[in-house]
Write a protein that holds these residues in place. Structure first.
Motif, PDB file in Angstrom:
ATOM      1  N   PHE A  13       0.836  -1.194   0.000  1.00  0.00           N
ATOM      2  CA  PHE A  13       0.000   0.000   0.000  1.00  0.00           C
ATOM      3  C   PHE A  13       0.883   1.262   0.000  1.00  0.00           C
ATOM      4  O   PHE A  13       0.670   2.186  -0.771  1.00  0.00           O
ATOM      5  CB  PHE A  13      -0.869  -0.050   1.267  1.00  0.00           C
ATOM      6  N   HIS A  14       1.907   1.237   0.869  1.00  0.00           N
ATOM      7  CA  HIS A  14       2.825   2.367   1.001  1.00  0.00           C
ATOM      8  C   HIS A  14       3.489   2.696  -0.334  1.00  0.00           C
ATOM      9  O   HIS A  14       3.492   3.842  -0.792  1.00  0.00           O
ATOM     10  CB  HIS A  14       3.880   2.034   2.061  1.00  0.00           C
ATOM     11  N   LEU A  15       4.024   1.646  -0.974  1.00  0.00           N
ATOM     12  CA  LEU A  15       4.719   1.869  -2.252  1.00  0.00           C
ATOM     13  C   LEU A  15       3.746   2.278  -3.356  1.00  0.00           C
ATOM     14  O   LEU A  15       4.013   3.183  -4.141  1.00  0.00           O
ATOM     15  CB  LEU A  15       5.501   0.601  -2.635  1.00  0.00           C
ATOM     16  N   LEU A  16       2.581   1.621  -3.340  1.00  0.00           N
ATOM     17  CA  LEU A  16       1.595   1.871  -4.406  1.00  0.00           C
ATOM     18  C   LEU A  16       1.034   3.289  -4.333  1.00  0.00           C
ATOM     19  O   LEU A  16       0.952   3.975  -5.338  1.00  0.00           O
ATOM     20  CB  LEU A  16       0.459   0.835  -4.279  1.00  0.00           C
ATOM     21  N   PHE A  17       0.675   3.723  -3.140  1.00  0.00           N
ATOM     22  CA  PHE A  17       0.003   5.016  -3.034  1.00  0.00           C
ATOM     23  C   PHE A  17       0.907   6.189  -2.685  1.00  0.00           C
ATOM     24  O   PHE A  17       0.677   7.303  -3.113  1.00  0.00           O
ATOM     25  CB  PHE A  17      -1.180   4.929  -2.069  1.00  0.00           C
ATOM     26  N   LYS A  18       1.921   5.915  -1.862  1.00  0.00           N
ATOM     27  CA  LYS A  18       2.818   7.021  -1.524  1.00  0.00           C
ATOM     28  C   LYS A  18       3.961   7.144  -2.522  1.00  0.00           C
ATOM     29  O   LYS A  18       4.549   8.208  -2.680  1.00  0.00           O
ATOM     30  CB  LYS A  18       3.400   6.844  -0.117  1.00  0.00           C
ATOM     31  N   GLY A  19       4.304   6.033  -3.140  1.00  0.00           N
ATOM     32  CA  GLY A  19       5.377   6.057  -4.133  1.00  0.00           C
ATOM     33  C   GLY A  19       6.761   6.193  -3.533  1.00  0.00           C
ATOM     34  O   GLY A  19       7.725   6.510  -4.229  1.00  0.00           O
ATOM     35  N   THR A  20       6.872   5.966  -2.212  1.00  0.00           N
ATOM     36  CA  THR A  20       8.189   6.017  -1.570  1.00  0.00           C
ATOM     37  C   THR A  20       8.458   4.657  -0.919  1.00  0.00           C
ATOM     38  O   THR A  20       7.538   3.859  -0.748  1.00  0.00           O
ATOM     39  CB  THR A  20       8.234   7.098  -0.472  1.00  0.00           C
ATOM     40  N   MET A  21       9.720   4.420  -0.563  1.00  0.00           N
ATOM     41  CA  MET A  21      10.071   3.134   0.024  1.00  0.00           C
ATOM     42  C   MET A  21       9.288   2.914   1.316  1.00  0.00           C
ATOM     43  O   MET A  21       9.199   3.809   2.159  1.00  0.00           O
ATOM     44  CB  MET A  21      11.578   3.057   0.285  1.00  0.00           C
ATOM     45  N   ILE A  45       7.830   2.135   4.933  1.00  0.00           N
ATOM     46  CA  ILE A  45       8.304   2.143   6.323  1.00  0.00           C
ATOM     47  C   ILE A  45       7.171   1.591   7.180  1.00  0.00           C
ATOM     48  O   ILE A  45       6.049   2.108   7.151  1.00  0.00           O
ATOM     49  CB  ILE A  45       8.693   3.567   6.759  1.00  0.00           C
ATOM     50  N   THR A  46       7.465   0.495   7.865  1.00  0.00           N
ATOM     51  CA  THR A  46       6.462  -0.119   8.741  1.00  0.00           C
ATOM     52  C   THR A  46       7.118  -0.452  10.075  1.00  0.00           C
ATOM     53  O   THR A  46       8.298  -0.165  10.275  1.00  0.00           O
ATOM     54  CB  THR A  46       5.921  -1.435   8.129  1.00  0.00           C
ATOM     55  N   LEU A  87       9.863  -2.748   9.337  1.00  0.00           N
ATOM     56  CA  LEU A  87      10.851  -2.136   8.425  1.00  0.00           C
ATOM     57  C   LEU A  87      10.942  -0.647   8.753  1.00  0.00           C
ATOM     58  O   LEU A  87      10.453   0.193   8.009  1.00  0.00           O
ATOM     59  CB  LEU A  87      10.405  -2.318   6.966  1.00  0.00           C
ATOM     60  N   PRO A  88      11.567  -0.307   9.859  1.00  0.00           N
ATOM     61  CA  PRO A  88      11.485   1.078  10.346  1.00  0.00           C
ATOM     62  C   PRO A  88      12.442   2.075   9.690  1.00  0.00           C
ATOM     63  O   PRO A  88      12.312   3.271   9.919  1.00  0.00           O
ATOM     64  CB  PRO A  88      11.819   0.927  11.844  1.00  0.00           C
ATOM     65  N   ASP A  89      13.394   1.603   8.862  1.00  0.00           N
ATOM     66  CA  ASP A  89      14.431   2.519   8.378  1.00  0.00           C
ATOM     67  C   ASP A  89      14.105   3.151   7.031  1.00  0.00           C
ATOM     68  O   ASP A  89      13.293   2.654   6.271  1.00  0.00           O
ATOM     69  CB  ASP A  89      15.766   1.758   8.261  1.00  0.00           C
ATOM     70  N   GLU A  90      14.774   4.247   6.765  1.00  0.00           N
ATOM     71  CA  GLU A  90      14.680   4.909   5.463  1.00  0.00           C
ATOM     72  C   GLU A  90      15.502   4.114   4.445  1.00  0.00           C
ATOM     73  O   GLU A  90      16.399   3.346   4.821  1.00  0.00           O
ATOM     74  CB  GLU A  90      15.253   6.331   5.564  1.00  0.00           C
ATOM     75  N   TRP A  91      15.252   4.361   3.150  1.00  0.00           N
ATOM     76  CA  TRP A  91      15.980   3.622   2.107  1.00  0.00           C
ATOM     77  C   TRP A  91      17.492   3.815   2.206  1.00  0.00           C
ATOM     78  O   TRP A  91      18.266   2.917   1.913  1.00  0.00           O
ATOM     79  CB  TRP A  91      15.478   4.030   0.717  1.00  0.00           C
ATOM     80  N   TYR A  92      17.922   4.994   2.692  1.00  0.00           N
ATOM     81  CA  TYR A  92      19.352   5.304   2.660  1.00  0.00           C
ATOM     82  C   TYR A  92      20.107   4.813   3.892  1.00  0.00           C
ATOM     83  O   TYR A  92      21.324   4.791   3.906  1.00  0.00           O
ATOM     84  CB  TYR A  92      19.573   6.820   2.487  1.00  0.00           C
ATOM     85  N   ASN A  93      19.369   4.444   4.943  1.00  0.00           N
ATOM     86  CA  ASN A  93      20.096   3.962   6.122  1.00  0.00           C
ATOM     87  C   ASN A  93      19.662   2.574   6.581  1.00  0.00           C
ATOM     88  O   ASN A  93      20.011   2.139   7.667  1.00  0.00           O
ATOM     89  CB  ASN A  93      20.016   4.968   7.275  1.00  0.00           C
ATOM     90  N   THR A  94      18.875   1.898   5.737  1.00  0.00           N
ATOM     91  CA  THR A  94      18.432   0.566   6.131  1.00  0.00           C
ATOM     92  C   THR A  94      19.596  -0.432   6.035  1.00  0.00           C
ATOM     93  O   THR A  94      20.404  -0.360   5.105  1.00  0.00           O
ATOM     94  CB  THR A  94      17.258   0.080   5.249  1.00  0.00           C
ATOM     95  N   PRO A  95      19.703  -1.349   7.001  1.00  0.00           N
ATOM     96  CA  PRO A  95      20.721  -2.401   6.885  1.00  0.00           C
ATOM     97  C   PRO A  95      20.274  -3.495   5.905  1.00  0.00           C
ATOM     98  O   PRO A  95      21.055  -4.389   5.577  1.00  0.00           O
ATOM     99  CB  PRO A  95      20.809  -2.951   8.312  1.00  0.00           C
ATOM    100  N   ASN A  96      19.019  -3.418   5.469  1.00  0.00           N
ATOM    101  CA  ASN A  96      18.480  -4.501   4.638  1.00  0.00           C
ATOM    102  C   ASN A  96      18.950  -4.404   3.192  1.00  0.00           C
ATOM    103  O   ASN A  96      18.806  -3.378   2.547  1.00  0.00           O
ATOM    104  CB  ASN A  96      16.955  -4.483   4.678  1.00  0.00           C
TER     105      ASN A  96
END
Lengths: 198, 371
Positions: free
Chosen positions: A120-128, A130-131, A134-143
Motif C-alpha cells: 500500500f505504502h509503495l503503491l500510493f505514496k510512491g516512496t520506500m 516504512i512499517t 521495516l522502520p528505516d529509510e531507504w538510505y540507512n536501512t541495513p536490509n
C-alpha cells in the motif's frame, strides 16, 4: 517480550543446545535460558550488544555470521535461530546454507515485504515502505535483500530444504502457512517464521 | 631489589621435572593474596602475571612503592572484586620477586646466572599449581591473566582441566609468533651486548647490565602501545625546550618518556630474569604440544571460557585470540569472546578501559551467581 520470540520459544523443546545468530541484546537467549533450560550461545556483530549480553550473563561471541559460522562443526546445535536478519546479509543464500549445516534445524524469521501495508505504502505514496518491522529509510536501512513470505517459501522448496512449520504473524495473531493459503498469508502477515532442516 | 620481609613464600618440597629435562625441588614460590577465602573455598581466582609483572597485583607494591600492576582491575568493588573473591597471584619461576630464579643460589651457594635451567610456560604453571594444595582449594572459581599471563591461563587449564570453573585469557596467543620472538630477541641481544652483563655473572662481579636492560625495556614498551596512542599522547612535542637542539639529548617527549621507562625498570627487574622469561614466551606453542591441534588442548575441560582482545593490540592481535575461540568452538566448548575498542594498544588490559573492566566484572559476577 515480543510475540515473535514467544513463537520461536514455543518451537524449541526444553534442554536443547541452541545458537542465536545475530542475538542482539540477548532478550531471546535470556528467555530460553531461564525458562527452558536451553544451553544457548549467541553470535553478535555489535560491540555494544555483546556487552549487554555479557551483563545478562549470556555466552556470546562477537563476530560476523557471514564469516564466523564456519568455525562451528556440522550439526553442533539442535537449533540455530536467525531472527529478522537474513535480508541484511551480503549473501543470504550462503548464510542459510551455513545455518542448516551448523544446526540440526534452523528457525528463520523474515520481515514480509509482501505485507499489504508495505504494498500500500509503495503503491500510493510512491516512496520506500516504512512499517513497524521495516522502520528505516531507504538510505540507512541495513536490509540488502528484502523478500516476501512467498519468495522465501519458494526459495527453500527449490533448495530441497524441508519445512517443518511455517507461521504467519500479524501483531498477536499467529497462523499456519501452507501451499493453499500462501497468497493470503503473504498479504496479511508482517512476519514469517520458518522451522527448516536440510 | 627485593624487600624480602614483605614477600610471602611457599617452599615446594615436591620435585618438579622441567621441560628441559632437569628436576628442581625445595624451591620457593613467592605469592600474595587479596580478599579472603570463603568457607566453601569456591571463590578463589588465580591471576597469572605478564613478562615484567609480579605477585603484587594491586595496592602498593612493597618493592617499588608504586601501585600494583593490575590496580585498575583488582581490588574492593573493582572488576575482580576482592570483597567477594579471594585473589592469589605468584611470581613465576625464573622471575625476580622471590620465586626461584637466576638470581638465586645453586646448591653450591653460587648465584645461578645463566646456569639456571631454561624454564617454560608449562613449568611455570606446574610450579604454581602447588598453591592450590597450599590453600586447600580443590577447584578455583577462575583463572585469568593478560599477555604472558594469558598463555599461563591456557596452559593451566590444559594441564588441569577440572581445576577452574571459568577461564579468562586476555590479549594473548596460543603460540608465540615470529614477530613476538623477534622483539624478544632484540631485548635479549640488548642485554647480552652490555659489557656489564659478564655472561650473566654480573652480580658476583658487582656490576649490572642496566643500559642493556633499559634498551630492552624501551623497545618492548613501544610494542605495548599503539601508533595512534603514541601520536595522541606525544606527537612531536618537545621535552622542556623551545626548539630542536641539534644534538642527541632527548629533544622529543617520546624519547624522554622511553628513557624514563627504561631507567625505572632497571631498578626493579633482573636482567637474567628478562632473558629467561622472554625465552619461556618464545617457546610457548600450545598447539604443538597436541600434534598441531589446539582444540585437543581443551578437550577434557568443561570450564566456561571468556576471551578478550583489543582493537589496537598489534602484539597479540585479535586474530590470534580468535584462533583460540575457533579451537574451542570446534569442540563445542562454552566460550564467549569480545574485542574491546581501545587505542591504548596491548597495554589496554592494564589500563582504565571501562568497556574491558565492565565486561570482566559482568562475566565474573554473573558466572559466580550461577555457581
Amino acid at each position: 517480550m515480543k510475540n515473535e520470540f514467544q513463537v520461536i520459544a514455543d518451537l524449541i523443546e526444553k534442554d536443547k543446545k541452541v545458537l542465536d545468530v545475530g542475538c542482539a541484546d540477548g532478550t531471546l537467549m535470556k528467555f530460553l535460558k531461564d525458562n527452558k533450560n536451553i544451553n544457548i550461545r549467541g553470535l553478535e556483530i555489535s560491540k555494544e550488544k555483546v556487552q549487554e549480553c555479557i551483563a545478562k550473563g549470556l555466552t556470546v561471541i562477537e563476530g560476523n555470521a557471514e564469516k564466523d559460522l564456519k568455525q562451528f562443526p556440522d550439526k553442533s546445535f539442535d537449533y540455530v535461530v536467525l531472527s529478522q536478519t537474513l535480508q541484511a546479509f551480503l549473501n543470504p543464500e550462503l548464510v542459510l546454507k551455513e545455518l542448516l549445516r551448523v544446526g540440526k534445524k534452523a528457525i528463520v524469521t523474515i520481515p514480509n515485504f509482501g505485507y499489504w501495508k508495505v504494498r500500500f505504502h509503495l503503491l500510493f505514496k510512491g516512496t520506500m515502505p516504512i512499517t513497524k518491522t521495516l522502520p528505516d529509510e531507504w538510505y540507512n536501512t541495513p536490509n540488502l535483500h528484502m523478500c516476501t513470505i512467498k519468495d522465501f517459501f519458494h526459495f527453500v522448496k527449490s533448495k530441497d530444504i524441508k519445512i517443518f512449520k511455517s507461521l504467519a504473524l500479524n501483531n498477536l495473531n499467529t497462523s499456519i502457512i501452507n501451499e493453499t493459503n500462501l497468497g493470503v498469508k503473504n498479504l496479511f502477515a508482517d512476519l514469517g517464521i520458518f522451522l527448516i532442516e536440510k | 631489589m627485593n624487600t624480602e620481609k614483605n614477600i610471602k613464600t611457599l617452599i615446594v618440597k615436591k620435585p618438579l621435572k622441567l621441560d628441559c629435562g632437569k628436576t628442581i625441588k625445595d624451591f620457593p614460590i613467592a605469592y600474595e593474596t587479596y580478599g579472603s577465602l570463603n568457607s566453601k573455598k569456591d571463590n578463589a581466582i588465580l591471576i597469572f602475571h605478564a613478562l615484567t609483572g609480579d605477585q603484587f597485583v594491586t595496592g602498593i607494591n612493597p618493592a617499588t612503592n608504586k601501585e600494583g600492576w593490575w590496580s585498575y582491575a583488582v581490588g574492593p568493588d573493582k572488576a575482580i572484586d576482592t570483597n567477594k573473591y579471594f585473589v592469589i597471584c605468584s611470581n613465576v619461576i625464573g622471575g625476580c620477586m622471590g620465586s626461584y630464579g637466576p638470581s638465586h643460589k645453586d646448591p653450591d651457594q653460587k648465584i645461578f646466572g645463566t646456569n639456571f635451567p631454561v624454564i617454560t610456560i608449562n613449568d611455570m604453571v606446574n610450579a604454581q599449581y602447588n598453591l592450590l594444595d597450599h590453600f586447600g582449594i580443590d577447584k578455583l572459581f577462575s583463572i585469568t591473566g593478560g599477555s604472558m599471563g594469558g598463555m599461563q591461563v591456557l596452559q593451566f587449564i590444559s594441564n588441569f582441566p577440572d581445576k577452574s570453573k571459568t577461564v579468562i585469557p586476555i590479549a594473548t596467543t596460543s603460540s608465540h609468533s615470529a614477530q613476538n620472538i623477534a622483539f624478544n630477541e632484540l631485548g635479549r641481544q640488548a642485554i647480552t651486548a652490555d659489557s656489564n652483563w659478564k655472561d650473566g655473572n654480573y652480580t658476583s662481579k658487582d656490576t649490572n647490565p642496566g643500559k642493556g636492560l633499559a634498551v630492552a625495556r624501551m623497545a618492548a614498551h613501544i610494542t605495548y602501545l599503539s601508533k595512534k596512542g603514541l601520536q595522541e599522547k606525544f606527537g612531536r612535542k618537545l621535552q622542556e625546550r623551545e626548539d630542536l637542539k641539534f644534538g642527541f639529548d632527548a629533544d622529543f617527549q617520546i624519547e624522554s618518556y622511553l628513557r624514563y621507562q627504561g631507567s625505572v625498570f632497571v631498578d626493579r627487574f633482573d636482567a637474567n630474569s628478562y632473558l629467561y622469561i622472554t625465552r619461556a614466551m618464545d617457546y610457548f606453542d600450545l598447539a604443538k604440544q597436541f600434534r598441531g591441534n589446539l582444540s585437543e588442548a581443551f578437550i577434557n575441560t568443561k570450564a566456561k571460557f571468556f576471551i578478550i582482545s583489543f582493537t589496537s593490540d598489534w602484539l597479540y592481535p585479535t586474530q590470534e585470540n580468535k584462533d583460540i575461540v575457533i579451537a574451542l568452538n570446534s569442540i563445542g566448548a562454552d566460550v564467549g569472546f569480545v574485542e574491546i575498542e581501545s587505542d591504548k594498544g596491548h597495554d589496554s588490559f592494564l589500563l582504565d578501559v571501562p568497556d574491558f573492566l565492565n565486561a570482566l566484572k559482568n562475566f565474573l559476577d554473573k558466572s559466580y551467581e550461577e555457581n
